[in-house]
Design an enzyme around this catalytic site. Structure first.
Site, mmCIF file in Angstrom:
data_model
loop_
_atom_site.group_PDB
_atom_site.id
_atom_site.type_symbol
_atom_site.label_atom_id
_atom_site.label_comp_id
_atom_site.label_asym_id
_atom_site.label_seq_id
_atom_site.Cartn_x
_atom_site.Cartn_y
_atom_site.Cartn_z
ATOM 1 N N ASP A 74 7.028 -4.932 2.028
ATOM 2 C CA ASP A 74 6.661 -6.303 2.386
ATOM 3 C C ASP A 74 6.725 -6.494 3.893
ATOM 4 O O ASP A 74 7.489 -5.819 4.593
ATOM 5 C CB ASP A 74 7.546 -7.322 1.669
ATOM 6 C CG ASP A 74 9.027 -7.174 1.995
ATOM 7 O OD1 ASP A 74 9.497 -6.020 2.103
ATOM 8 O OD2 ASP A 74 9.717 -8.201 2.128
ATOM 9 N N GLU A 126 12.504 -7.250 1.264
ATOM 10 C CA GLU A 126 13.431 -7.114 2.392
ATOM 11 C C GLU A 126 13.272 -8.259 3.377
ATOM 12 O O GLU A 126 14.251 -8.757 3.931
ATOM 13 C CB GLU A 126 13.190 -5.780 3.097
ATOM 14 C CG GLU A 126 14.350 -5.325 3.982
ATOM 15 C CD GLU A 126 14.303 -5.884 5.393
ATOM 16 O OE1 GLU A 126 15.302 -5.770 6.113
ATOM 17 O OE2 GLU A 126 13.246 -6.420 5.792
#
Length: 380
Positions: free
Chosen positions: A71, A137
């Site tokens: 991400d 994250e």
């Protein structure tokens, strides 16, 4: 864009072309899993609550985890970029530009190609290689690496070593390795007073006035002196709010948001206790809502750190500096398993910025560094 790309740069571009804004993985992990499965990795998806997680393993014995995230943070206004942020481009100066180039799809590509070359040379290598990749994250970090680590702990899987691909370098590739991180403890303090008209001070109890001396005392407190690897614990106020906006009203409550970045010299519980003891000295009514974002961790000299330092020096010609500075990373969750954790990745000077970029040749060098580490840690 050059006519031909190295395997690492081609994979990086394939990943960067996918708009995986947190928590969307946009198919990145499927692309990685396909390549790992071809190498004989056992692929296990641990998806939950809209978060995509990959746990892939190959071999048996002492385990080296390669950890990272697919991400990325939002791009900001796309018109401000020199090129569309999910259209990777290598410019005339040799920089690979795209959202996630340095944080951290470039590292993931380097890890995969390093593993491919290592296994081609040593298909029966000792030990176990593993990938732990998440799409959570950059977000709340609740259902990503933290959730996978909880599952591994329940199954009794406690890897010995971990390399996180976070961008650790500053001026040149490999000049800094993070061998630990400070802990992060946050809190919201609410101070209670008595609301009323500013013209009648005898009828009010201003929570701002009550809290001001206490906040000054918190800011001046020496929480510890740090140690060889960690600076002294820091206290910072990030937000203060009170009132309704009316200029003639004393607020009834004051909210203060603050954070400790703390070393291994003090625990989260000790910080909580000392904060409450200090506030109690001022005699006002308050409440505290605490959030522990991560405990500090430190990887001392040992098999992993020695292999990393020697491997980076063999490839770049210089030994990396060992630091624990910066924010938090998912390494804080993996370290709770008793795992030795370090962070090694590209330069971090443009992370989360418009026109995020990384020198293209650095990703090939990074892949060579990872392979050199594998050879020292798991090689014959």
């Amino acid at each position: 864009m050059p006519d031909t790309l190295s395997d690492t740069l081609q994979l990086a571009c394939d990943l960067l072309a996918r708009p995986s804004v947190t928590p969307d993985d946009a198919g990145c992990q499927a692309l990685i899993a396909e390549r790992l499965e071809a190498l004989g990795f056992h692929i296990e998806a641990m998806n939950t609550h809209g978060v995509t997680n990959l746990w892939a393993t190959r071999g048996t014995g002492p385990t080296l985890v390669l950890a990272g995230h697919t991400d990325v943070v939002p791009t900001g206004p796309e018109q401000s970029w020199q090129q569309p942020p999910f259209t990777p481009l290598i410019d005339e100066q040799g920089y690979l530009r795209a959202r996630g180039a340095s944080d951290m799809k470039g590292s993931l590509a380097a890890m995969v190609t390093a593993v491919e070359r290592f296994i081609a040379e040593q298909p029966d290598h000792p030990g176990r290689l593993a990938f732990l990749i998440t799409s959570d994250e950059e977000g709340p970090a609740i259902h990503g690496t933290r959730a996978v680590v909880e599952t591994l702990a329940e199954r009794g899987e406690r890897p010995e070593y971990c390399i996180v691909g976070e961008p650790s370098s500053t001026s040149r590739l490999g000049d800094v390795v993070k061998n630990g991180r400070r802990g992060s403890l946050g809190a919201t303090l609410r101070v209670f007073g008595q609301q009323g008209h500013v013209a009648y001070p005898h009828m009010v109890d201003n929570p701002i006035h009550l809290a001001a001396p206490a906040l000054d005392a918190l800011a001046r407190e020496q929480w510890d002196e740090g140690n060889t690897f960690f600076p002294a614990t820091s206290f910072q106020i990030s937000n203060i709010h009170a009132g309704t906006g009316a200029t003639n009203m004393v607020p009834g409550t004051l909210d203060v948001v603050f954070n400790f970045r703390f070393s291994t010299e003090v625990t989260a519980e000790q910080l909580k206790e000392r904060t409450c003891a200090l506030l109690d000295r001022f005699g006002f009514e308050y409440s505290l809502d605490w959030t522990l974002f991560g405990e500090p961790f430190l990887t001392p000299a040992g098999a992993l750190l020695d292999s990393v330092v020697d491997g980076v020096r063999a490839v770049t010609g210089e030994a990396p500096q060992l630091l624990t500075s910066g924010g938090t990373s998912d390494g804080r969750f993996i370290a709770t398993l008793g795992t030795q954790v370090i962070e090694l990745g590209p330069c971090n000077d443009t992370i989360h910025q418009i026109d995020e970029r990384v020198r293209a040749t650095d990703l090939d060098t990074l892949s060579d560094c990872y392979q050199a580490i594998f050879q020292r840690l798991l090689g014959h």
